[in-house]
Design an enzyme around this catalytic site. Structure first.
Site, PDB file in Angstrom:
ATOM      1  CB  VAL A 102      -0.790   0.023   1.197  1.00 18.55           C
ATOM      2  CG1 VAL A 102      -1.799   1.352   1.420  1.00 18.55           C
ATOM      3  CG2 VAL A 102      -1.914  -1.229   1.338  1.00 18.55           C
ATOM      4  CB  CYS A 103       0.929   4.317   0.319  1.00 15.48           C
ATOM      5  SG  CYS A 103       1.423   6.097   0.379  1.00 15.48           S
ATOM      6  CB  ALA A 104       5.714   5.019  -0.061  1.00 12.70           C
ATOM      7  N   GLY A 152      -2.949   2.252  -3.803  1.00 15.65           N
ATOM      8  CA  GLY A 152      -2.345   3.598  -3.904  1.00 15.65           C
ATOM      9  C   GLY A 152      -2.155   4.248  -2.649  1.00 15.65           C
TER      10      GLY A 152
END
Length: 249
Positions: A102-104, A152
């Site tokens: 998720v995310c970075a 994202g």
């Protein structure tokens, strides 16, 4: 469906906790789920905005996982140069049924050699940097590419978790969970990367520039190590022939 689902979420100092606590809330309710909040040691860690969290399982004690999930946050950049973390993620990811982020968190997977040639979501501010690792950045809230599933930025982890739930246990189980958790988002403002005023996007990018440059430098350094075949070796892999190009044995 397996009787027990071993699900591991990486915890680390400076993490954005919602990246993984959102998915935790969903995945922990799956039939047979055993959750492992993973870190080097069982000790409190502090998120990027000051929330104290407690891991439950050390890297050494982690069982083979059905799902490895890695979130992001500013602490991600320090991990890119941490051989113990990268070695663990490479080993756990090579043996998991699903390798997810998720995310970075996608950069931690990428730094462990797990995203080359795979499509991936990421927070919109950093998405383009995935190409440093040979990954394919996709501007979607959830991206599924074979056994890689990514979400994202931050809140996308909840949507992502229902997708992972469906992959593991079927649509009916995921739908029941979504209903039970009353997941029906209706944000007060209709503003996204796609419709935000250009001046607002530029302002946010400008404020984030130092962090983005630090992330780029850490990614370029990690990608260079991968190209040179310097990925850390997990102790359990020491005598096993490599299935990942560039991993020394």
């Amino acid at each position: 469906m397996k009787a027990t689902l071993e699900i591991g979420l990486l915890f680390f100092p400076g993490m954005t906790q919602l990246d993984v606590t959102g998915p935790f809330e969903v995945l922990a309710r799956l039939p047979g789920a055993r959750m492992h909040l993973l870190w080097k040691r069982i000790e409190p860690i502090t998120s990027d905005v000051g929330l104290t969290l407690m891991p439950t399982t050390t890297f050494e004690d982690c069982p083979p996982l059905d799902v490895l999930c890695v979130g992001g946050g500013p602490g991600q950049m320090a991990l890119m140069d941490d051989p113990e973390v990268i070695g663990f993620v490479a080993h756990a990811g090579a043996n998991a049924r699903y390798v997810t982020s998720v995310c970075a968190g996608c950069f931690i997977l990428a730094g462990a050699g797990l995203l080359n040639g795979y499509k991936s979501a990421c927070h919109w501010l950093s998405r383009d940097q995935l190409a440093i690792f040979g990954a394919i950045p996709i501007a979607e809230r959830i991206v599924v590419d074979r056994n890689r599933i990514s979400g994202g930025g931050v809140t996308a982890g909840i949507d992502f978790a229902f997708q992972v739930a469906a992959e593991l246990c079927g649509d009916d189980v995921a739908k029941r969970l979504q209903l039970m958790l009353e997941y029906a988002p209706k944000p007060p403002f209709d503003i996204t990367e796609q419709n935000a005023p250009p001046e607002l996007l530029a302002e946010i990018r400008s404020a984030a520039r130092p962090m983005l440059e630090e992330r780029r430098l850490s990614s370029e350094k990690a990608a260079a190590r991968l190209r040179d075949g310097h990925l850390p070796v997990h102790p359990d892999d020491a005598d096993v022939p490599s299935s990942r190009p560039g991993v020394p044995r």
